[in-house]
Enzyme design. Structure first.
Site, PDB file in Angstrom:
ATOM      1  CG  HIS B 148      63.368  44.731  79.860  1.00  0.00           C
ATOM      2  ND1 HIS B 148      63.157  43.378  80.015  1.00  0.00           N
ATOM      3  CD2 HIS B 148      64.702  44.915  80.088  1.00  0.00           C
ATOM      4  CE1 HIS B 148      64.301  42.787  80.329  1.00  0.00           C
ATOM      5  NE2 HIS B 148      65.257  43.688  80.381  1.00  0.00           N
ATOM      6  CG  HIS B 197      62.778  45.581  84.070  1.00  0.00           C
ATOM      7  ND1 HIS B 197      62.400  44.274  84.020  1.00  0.00           N
ATOM      8  CD2 HIS B 197      64.031  45.608  83.569  1.00  0.00           C
ATOM      9  CE1 HIS B 197      63.378  43.538  83.518  1.00  0.00           C
ATOM     10  NE2 HIS B 197      64.391  44.330  83.226  1.00  0.00           N
ATOM     11  CG  HIS B 213      69.970  44.381  78.324  1.00  0.00           C
ATOM     12  ND1 HIS B 213      70.416  44.707  79.583  1.00  0.00           N
ATOM     13  CD2 HIS B 213      68.680  43.946  78.500  1.00  0.00           C
ATOM     14  CE1 HIS B 213      69.454  44.486  80.468  1.00  0.00           C
ATOM     15  NE2 HIS B 213      68.386  44.026  79.843  1.00  0.00           N
ATOM     16  CG  HIS B 245      68.051  39.027  86.327  1.00  0.00           C
ATOM     17  ND1 HIS B 245      69.354  39.257  86.000  1.00  0.00           N
ATOM     18  CD2 HIS B 245      67.344  39.175  85.173  1.00  0.00           C
ATOM     19  CE1 HIS B 245      69.439  39.540  84.704  1.00  0.00           C
ATOM     20  NE2 HIS B 245      68.237  39.464  84.175  1.00  0.00           N
ATOM     21  CE1 TYR B 254      71.015  41.352  80.425  1.00  0.00           C
ATOM     22  CE2 TYR B 254      71.907  40.090  82.252  1.00  0.00           C
ATOM     23  CZ  TYR B 254      71.088  41.095  81.779  1.00  0.00           C
ATOM     24  OH  TYR B 254      70.348  41.832  82.647  1.00  0.00           O
ATOM     25  CD  GLU B 264      67.613  40.147  80.362  1.00  0.00           C
ATOM     26  OE1 GLU B 264      67.222  41.331  80.218  1.00  0.00           O
ATOM     27  OE2 GLU B 264      67.705  39.608  81.471  1.00  0.00           O
TER      28      GLU B 264
END
Lengths: 134, 306
Positions: B148, B197, B213, B245, B254, B264
């Site tokens: 993503h 996501h 990112h 997260h 990251y 990431e």
């Protein structure tokens, strides 16, 4: 041997060949404000007061505009001294001692540098963690 | 069906040779086409021709390609996008290597998104018939595919409305100032399928057009640690992690590529569903949302975009 003098701190550090300013600082138990450590974010700006540095990699205009370079600004993560240098770290650079053990060792080495070169390097006394106010 | 996934991302790097070394030896992507100052890469589990394009000169994102399920989807999206008045053009077959025609749209956030429905299928490294679970010759992290992107945005509400209305993304999670202003997006996590996501946005003045990112997909927590071990071996600067997260519950590190683009490695959290009520994070819980375990944020994390 290359010596990095930190302007206003009385601290001089021995730089290893090819080492960036950031790498020397960290080896001496010092940290400053930084970000990507790749020359891309521009957070670790310092001013070269005297002496010369080279950038070890291409640094883009976005991270360090040419106009700023002309005024002696550079990025600590990519700047490698090519002579003895005096470097000024701006107040927002937040230079601080995070590992007193390593800083003490670096002070010892820098006092030896003074002996070796016949030019005593001023070493400020005082509590190590207060090297530079945060 | 509409948008299926992030298919490719095209980014700028300051030194193509260093970038190639990092993305191939450390991340473990494979070089599929070398044009000198521009290279095309893919992960071992990706079946289309390429997913990452690196181009020498500066840093940041040039464009992102999202795959749509059917050619007809392009017309549907084109018609919807017209009502928003965004800059849009048809792209021809061959505009992108091994990629058929499609639609190029400038988001309200000024990012260029290309929608395509057909890229040459070259197959994954394990093949399609009775495949092994991974190839024996993985390099470095051995990331199977891209995942993503998180893009910067001056006005998240405006661009997320576009992405939801035109691309048919749905909102999985949202960062808001406080519970009294749940309609104000400071950041948004949007999905087109069942991933946490496929595209996310974060707000900041001057952030439009910028990249926070892009991520590589890993499967498990142990893969994230393994990635961190490889990064340490290769002196890759890590900004955060390994951690989890709160937002998306993904496991993460990251880090920065050799040019200073943030990347990431990400292993999924929960399965997202279109009818799942959107999860809300209030700004005072941002650190927990981003870095659930340590609850700290590096200064660069919300201030540095490329």
């Amino acid at each position: 041997m290359t010596v990095i003098t930190l302007d206003g701190t009385g601290l001089a550090l021995e730089a290893r060949p090819g080492e960036s300013l950031t790498e020397t600082f960290r080896r001496a138990g010092l940290m400053m404000r930084d970000g990507c450590l790749r020359g891309g974010c521009g957070m670790c700006r310092v001013r070269v007061v005297s002496g010369t540095i080279t950038l070890s990699r291409t640094v883009c205009e976005q991270a360090l505009p040419l106009a700023d370079r002309d005024q002696g600004l550079t990025l600590a993560c990519r700047a490698v001294p090519t002579s003895d240098v005096t470097v000024a770290i701006p107040p927002d650079g937040k230079l601080r001692c995070v590992t007193p053990l390593l800083t003490a060792l670096a002070r010892h080495q820098s006092s030896l540098i003074g002996d070796v070169m016949g030019q005593p390097v001023a070493i400020r006394s005082g509590p190590l963690p207060e090297l530079v106010p945060a | 069906m509409g948008v299926v996934r992030l298919g490719y991302i095209h980014v700028r790097v300051t030194d193509i040779e260093e970038a190639k070394k990092h993305y191939c030896q450390t991340v473990g992507f494979r070089l599929v086409k070398d044009e000198g100052k521009r290279v095309f890469l893919k992960g071992w589990d990706e079946w289309e021709h390429h997913s990452v394009v690196l181009e020498e000169g500066g840093i940041g994102v040039i464009k992102l390609g999202y795959k749509v399920a059917k050619a007809d989807d392009l017309e549907v999206i084109e018609a919807k996008a017209k009502t928003f008045g965004v800059a849009m053009e048809r792209m021809s077959a061959g505009d992108n290597l091994e990629t058929a025609d499609g639609l190029r749209i400038t988001l309200p956030s000024t990012h260029t998104i290309e929608l395509y429905h057909n890229m040459t299928v070259t197959g994954s490294d394990v093949g399609r018939i009775n495949p092994d679970v991974f190839p024996r010759d993985l390099v470095g992290i051995g990331a199977p595919r891209i995942d993503h992107a998180l893009l910067g945005c001056d006005n998240v509400n405006e661009t997320e409305k576009f992405l939801i209305d035109v691309f048919d993304f749905y909102q999985v999670e949202r960062l808001v100032p406080d519970l009294e202003h749940q309609d104000v997006s400071l950041a948004t996590w949007l999905s087109s399928g069942n991933r946490g996501h496929d595209l996310a946005l974060i707000q900041g003045e001057g952030y439009s057009g910028k990249l926070h990112h892009f991520a590589f997909q890993l499967q498990e927590w142990s893969d994230i640690l393994h990635a961190g071990q490889i990064m340490s071996m290769d002196d890759v600067p890590i900004e955060m992690g390994p951690t989890q997260h709160g937002i998306t519950r993904g496991k993460t590190i990251y880090y920065y590529d050799p040019s200073g683009n943030r990347n990431e490695v990400f292993a999924d959290g929960y399965t997202a569903q279109r009818d799942r009520p959107t999860i809300i994070w209030t700004a005072d819980h941002l650190a927990k949302g981003i870095n659930y375990v340590n609850r700290t944020l590096a200064e660069a994390f919300t201030t540095v975009l490329t």
